[in-house]
Scaffold this active site. Structure first.
Site, mmCIF file in Angstrom:
data_model
loop_
_atom_site.group_PDB
_atom_site.id
_atom_site.type_symbol
_atom_site.label_atom_id
_atom_site.label_comp_id
_atom_site.label_asym_id
_atom_site.label_seq_id
_atom_site.Cartn_x
_atom_site.Cartn_y
_atom_site.Cartn_z
ATOM 1 N N LYS A 68 0.802 -1.224 0.000
ATOM 2 C CA LYS A 68 0.000 0.000 0.000
ATOM 3 C C LYS A 68 0.834 1.272 0.000
ATOM 4 C CE LYS A 68 -4.520 -1.015 0.234
ATOM 5 N NZ LYS A 68 -5.571 -0.357 -0.561
ATOM 6 N N SER A 317 0.597 -9.577 -0.678
ATOM 7 C CA SER A 317 0.389 -8.124 -0.629
ATOM 8 C C SER A 317 0.607 -7.508 0.738
ATOM 9 C CB SER A 317 -1.013 -7.787 -1.136
ATOM 10 O OG SER A 317 -2.001 -8.449 -0.369
#
Length: 419
Positions: A68, A317
């Site tokens: 992110k 992720s």
């Protein structure tokens, strides 16, 4: 496993999408000195298990343990001086929050983060550790979003959206540039979908480099929001998912355009499949992945056949998972494998009975973890009792052998609390 199919866009329609390949290249040039070009490695063991050549992109090794920060940094770098001075605000279940907080602190930009009240403690603490003002509000992201947008208006802050922003999407797409530089022969990328920012950026870059690249999105069955929007069916998005990072009720408008145009399939995975994927990554790759971070592997756990013989890229992720939750996931997986079990054995209430039972465990070299007796809260006769015995075994066959022997010697045995 449920699949929602979308047709790839033509060249003309792709050009009209909100993010372009040039945007991704520019984002990479802007952020690459401030983020980690995380390892992209082939997993021999996972490749053997699933019958495909599997490459893992370890975005859980970013400083904030999530991809992110790529998109967050790219967005922050495009603020005006006035916007930087006033500060930014974001809403997030954790990873976007940390990315914004960390890079805002590094760039000297005041940051406020609104997080749902149920956000894992580890993510709240790590966000606050970067110097951000953290506000816990609401049960879901939608409630946190409403407050963040209101505060943005009231305090003159710039709202940094976690996914529905072209600059954020472009930043996330830099992952594909790095993956395809390391493993240019990949046939398919399997990418988690929450709001759609990651897969939008990745699909944009990957399709520009390899037009025939297959792009597969993954959502939790409890939150099939993008799949529902792509296919036009109604879906109830609710529940406590292990993959809280992709537990998004309403996908982005901009990201939807890209997903509809460039993503081939959207696969929905169960909570058990997510748990299995988290466990596999820890036990095989020795890496910690949160539920959303393991979603790509969960797609293979759900159904490996469509990917056999292919070269598959998976993005781990994020790795921000509460340690107690991780422990629960691992213990539940041991129970599924038969390596941890609780047996309820009916006994005669006489001296030495438990000793005789434990001798059978010794014969099979089964480790006893815990024993509890019950005489009062039971429907058995007054002279009857039972013992709950928690055990560790090598595997399911080992457990079955123990149970078979116990029953052959006259004991009433059943497995309880099996997952």
């Amino acid at each position: 496993m449920i699949v929602a199919q979308a047709q790839p866009a033509s060249g003309d329609s792709a050009a009209s999408l909100p993010v372009t390949f040039e945007d991704v290249r520019m984002a990479h040039a802007a952020i690459r000195d401030s983020i980690i070009n995380t390892p992209c490695l082939k997993s021999r063991t996972l490749s053997d298990i699933f019958g495909a050549e599997i490459w893992l992109k370890f975005e859980n090794l970013q400083f904030t343990a999530s991809f992110k920060e790529r998109g967050a940094l790219n967005r922050l770098l495009h603020l005006s001086e006035a916007q930087r001075k006033a500060g930014v605000i974001a809403m997030s279940a954790g990873n976007h929050a940390q990315g914004v907080a960390y890079h805002a602190s590094r760039l000297g930009i005041p940051a406020t983060i609104v997080m749902p009240q149920g956000t894992p403690t580890v993510k709240v603490q790590q966000t606050a550790s970067h110097g951000a003002r953290v506000i816990l509000h609401g049960e879901k992201l939608e409630e946190a979003t409403a407050l963040a947008q209101q505060l943005a208006k009231d305090e003159g802050l710039t709202f940094v959206h976690p996914f529905d922003d072209a600059l954020v999407m472009a930043g996330q797409g830099t992952i594909a540039l790095e993956m395809l530089e390391t493993a240019p022969d990949l046939d398919c990328l399997i990418v988690p979908i929450g709001g759609g920012g990651l897969i939008s950026g990745v699909a944009t870059a990957a399709r520009a480099i390899k037009p025939d690249m297959q792009i597969i999105g993954v959502q939790a069955e409890l939150y099939p929001s993008m799949a529902a929007k792509v296919k036009g069916f109604e879906a109830i998005c609710d529940g406590d998912s292990l993959a809280e990072g992709i537990a998004v009720k309403y996908p982005g408008q901009l990201t939807y355009q890209v997903v509809k145009a460039l993503v081939n399939d959207i696969v929905l995975v169960s909570e058990a499949e997510l748990e299995r994927a988290v466990s596999l990554l820890l036990t095989i790759e020795k890496t910690v992945a949160e539920g959303a971070g393991a979603a790509g592997l969960a797609a293979l756990v759900a159904q490996a056949a469509p990917y056999r013989g292919k070269k598959i890229g998976l993005i781990i992720s994020g790795g921000n998972i509460d340690t107690r939750l991780l422990a629960n996931v691992l213990l539940r997986e041991l129970a599924r494998e038969g390596r941890l079990a609780r047996l309820r054995i009916r006994l005669k209430d006489r001296p030495g009975e438990l000793f005789h039972v434990t001798q059978i465990f010794h014969e099979h070299q089964v480790n006893i973890v815990e024993v509890s007796h019950q005489r009062v809260f039971t429907k058995l006769p007054a002279k009857g009792t039972y013992a709950d015995i928690e055990v560790e075994t090598r595997d399911r066959d080992h457990l079955d052998q123990l149970i078979t022997t116990l029953r052959s010697r006259g004991y009433d045995v059943r497995v309880i609390e099996a997952v």
